[in-house]
Motif scaffolding. Structure first.
Motif, PDB file in Angstrom:
ATOM      1  N   UNK A 203      -0.380  62.692 -13.330  1.00 12.29           N
ATOM      2  CA  UNK A 203       0.111  61.323 -13.339  1.00 12.29           C
ATOM      3  C   UNK A 203      -0.807  60.509 -14.245  1.00 12.29           C
ATOM      4  N   UNK A 204      -0.221  59.684 -15.078  1.00  9.48           N
ATOM      5  CA  UNK A 204      -0.996  58.864 -16.006  1.00  9.48           C
ATOM      6  C   UNK A 204      -1.965  57.966 -15.231  1.00  9.48           C
ATOM      7  N   UNK A 205      -3.267  58.086 -15.471  1.00  9.78           N
ATOM      8  CA  UNK A 205      -4.241  57.261 -14.732  1.00  9.78           C
ATOM      9  C   UNK A 205      -4.015  55.761 -14.906  1.00  9.78           C
ATOM     10  N   UNK A 206      -3.413  55.367 -16.028  1.00 11.28           N
ATOM     11  CA  UNK A 206      -3.164  53.947 -16.271  1.00 11.28           C
ATOM     12  C   UNK A 206      -2.129  53.373 -15.306  1.00 11.28           C
ATOM     13  N   UNK A 207      -1.389  54.254 -14.617  1.00  7.58           N
ATOM     14  CA  UNK A 207      -0.395  53.801 -13.641  1.00  7.58           C
ATOM     15  C   UNK A 207      -0.991  53.638 -12.250  1.00  7.58           C
ATOM     16  N   UNK A 208      -2.223  54.087 -12.052  1.00  5.81           N
ATOM     17  CA  UNK A 208      -2.782  54.229 -10.707  1.00  5.81           C
ATOM     18  C   UNK A 208      -3.914  53.248 -10.437  1.00  5.81           C
ATOM     19  N   UNK A 209      -3.962  52.752  -9.205  1.00  4.50           N
ATOM     20  CA  UNK A 209      -5.109  52.010  -8.687  1.00  4.50           C
ATOM     21  C   UNK A 209      -5.342  52.465  -7.252  1.00  4.50           C
ATOM     22  N   UNK A 210      -6.583  52.327  -6.785  1.00  2.00           N
ATOM     23  CA  UNK A 210      -6.923  52.721  -5.415  1.00  2.00           C
ATOM     24  C   UNK A 210      -7.767  51.625  -4.781  1.00  2.00           C
ATOM     25  N   UNK A 211      -7.439  51.287  -3.537  1.00  2.00           N
ATOM     26  CA  UNK A 211      -8.132  50.204  -2.838  1.00  2.00           C
ATOM     27  C   UNK A 211      -8.363  50.605  -1.387  1.00  2.00           C
ATOM     28  N   UNK A 212      -9.537  50.293  -0.853  1.00  2.08           N
ATOM     29  CA  UNK A 212      -9.825  50.530   0.557  1.00  2.08           C
ATOM     30  C   UNK A 212      -9.860  49.217   1.325  1.00  2.08           C
ATOM     31  N   UNK A 213      -9.187  49.165   2.466  1.00  2.12           N
ATOM     32  CA  UNK A 213      -9.108  47.940   3.266  1.00  2.12           C
ATOM     33  C   UNK A 213      -9.761  48.095   4.640  1.00  2.12           C
ATOM     34  N   UNK A 214     -10.261  49.289   4.938  1.00  2.00           N
ATOM     35  CA  UNK A 214     -10.873  49.481   6.246  1.00  2.00           C
ATOM     36  C   UNK A 214      -9.904  49.157   7.362  1.00  2.00           C
ATOM     37  N   UNK A 215     -10.383  48.374   8.363  1.00  3.07           N
ATOM     38  CA  UNK A 215      -9.527  48.002   9.492  1.00  3.07           C
ATOM     39  C   UNK A 215      -9.079  46.547   9.407  1.00  3.07           C
ATOM     40  N   UNK A 216      -9.116  45.964   8.203  1.00  2.43           N
ATOM     41  CA  UNK A 216      -8.827  44.538   8.057  1.00  2.43           C
ATOM     42  C   UNK A 216      -7.332  44.204   8.045  1.00  2.43           C
ATOM     43  N   UNK A 217      -6.465  45.179   7.805  1.00  2.00           N
ATOM     44  CA  UNK A 217      -5.020  44.909   7.737  1.00  2.00           C
ATOM     45  C   UNK A 217      -4.262  45.839   8.685  1.00  2.00           C
ATOM     46  N   UNK A 218      -4.459  45.703   9.990  1.00  2.90           N
ATOM     47  CA  UNK A 218      -3.746  46.577  10.934  1.00  2.90           C
ATOM     48  C   UNK A 218      -2.262  46.226  11.001  1.00  2.90           C
ATOM     49  N   UNK A 219      -1.450  47.233  11.230  1.00  2.72           N
ATOM     50  CA  UNK A 219      -0.016  47.007  11.427  1.00  2.72           C
ATOM     51  C   UNK A 219       0.274  46.525  12.840  1.00  2.72           C
ATOM     52  N   UNK A 220      -0.487  47.056  13.797  1.00  2.05           N
ATOM     53  CA  UNK A 220      -0.338  46.688  15.206  1.00  2.05           C
ATOM     54  C   UNK A 220      -1.737  46.506  15.795  1.00  2.05           C
ATOM     55  N   UNK A 221      -1.796  45.949  16.990  1.00  2.00           N
ATOM     56  CA  UNK A 221      -3.092  45.742  17.642  1.00  2.00           C
ATOM     57  C   UNK A 221      -3.754  47.079  17.953  1.00  2.00           C
ATOM     58  N   UNK A 222      -5.067  47.156  17.736  1.00  2.00           N
ATOM     59  CA  UNK A 222      -5.819  48.385  18.016  1.00  2.00           C
ATOM     60  C   UNK A 222      -6.201  48.456  19.493  1.00  2.00           C
ATOM     61  N   UNK A 223      -5.193  48.454  20.360  1.00  2.00           N
ATOM     62  CA  UNK A 223      -5.472  48.420  21.800  1.00  2.00           C
ATOM     63  C   UNK A 223      -5.021  49.685  22.529  1.00  2.00           C
ATOM     64  N   UNK A 224      -4.664  50.720  21.776  1.00  2.00           N
ATOM     65  CA  UNK A 224      -4.284  51.993  22.398  1.00  2.00           C
ATOM     66  C   UNK A 224      -4.441  53.099  21.368  1.00  2.00           C
ATOM     67  N   UNK A 225      -4.478  54.337  21.858  1.00  2.00           N
ATOM     68  CA  UNK A 225      -4.610  55.478  20.950  1.00  2.00           C
ATOM     69  C   UNK A 225      -3.409  55.568  20.009  1.00  2.00           C
TER      70      UNK A 225
END
Length: 243
Positions: A203-225
């Protein structure tokens, strides 16, 4: 004035009153041809285009037309899905074609529980649950992940006008190891690992980016496994390149 002349005048008056039908019929014919042209251009199916054009009948008195629009349009089998104007008209965009290919991959591999794909504001979002790609606390790809990524690479290579942003996410369980000081480092390395795999897949590297967000953008609450498993994910955001 004799009776024959009166009959001729009546016929002429009737024809003048009904002349709007001719204009209306011309307008409907032009609209029909316009939509058929749009459909043919969007699908690039020249054979079907020629067949449809050959079947157009302009005779208003014809009882059975050749090929109608309802025969051209493919109605989705699952009626509970949202049907867009693009679905009904056959004018599917490149974004919808790309989303359709991703959906085919999900169904083929039976990964509906672990991979979610959707379109929003012209962007394709693909979410892959963390355990599909990585073991807990690790940034090395699982062997089972590679065939899935290979399939994704194969698909996006057919859509070279789309850039790919790879986003790593974790849950909020603290991590502190010799390799990863925090969840942010873990998510960033995971995103970068996938990016490197894509580059190895040509894949052409110019098309790609990579970003790490850790636990800052959860989809749901981290209140269960279960919820924490949902938040541990890698996302692909595919967006058409802007020039």
């Amino acid at each position: 004035m004799d009776q024959s002349k009166l009959e001729i005048l009546d016929i002429l008056e009737d024809e003048e009153q009904a002349i709007w039908i001719v204009t209306y019929a011309d307008l409907m014919t032009l609209l029909l041809v316009f939509f058929i042209l749009m459909y043919a251009i969007s699908s690039l199916n020249l054979l079907k285009f020629k067949t449809v054009l050959a079947s157009i009948q302009v005779s208003l008195g014809e009882e059975k037309p050749g090929i109608g629009l309802l025969e051209i349009v493919k109605v989705p089998e699952q009626l509970d899905q949202k049907i867009s104007l693009a679905d009904l008209s056959g004018l599917r965009t490149r974004e919808h074609e790309l989303l359709g290919d991703i959906d085919d991959l999900i169904q083929e591999k039976k990964l509906g529980k672990y991979i979610i794909a959707q379109i929003s504001e012209g962007k394709i979002y693909i979410q892959i649950r963390g355990k599909v790609l990585f073991n807990s606390g690790a940034a090395q790809l699982n062997d089972d992940a590679k065939p899935i990524l290979d399939k994704i690479i194969s698909i996006i290579q057919d859509y070279v006008e789309f850039d790919v942003n790879i986003k790593g996410h974790t849950d909020n369980t603290p991590i502190s190891t010799a390799q990863f000081a925090s969840n942010w480092e873990l998510s960033a390395i995971r995103a970068t690992t996938v990016l490197k795999y894509f580059i190895d897949g040509e894949v052409n590297p110019m098309r790609l980016t990579a970003t790490g967000y850790g636990d800052f953008l959860p989809l749901v609450a981290n209140n269960s496994a279960e919820n924490r498993a949902i938040n541990r994910r890698v996302e692909f955001v595919l967006e058409r390149e802007t020039k």
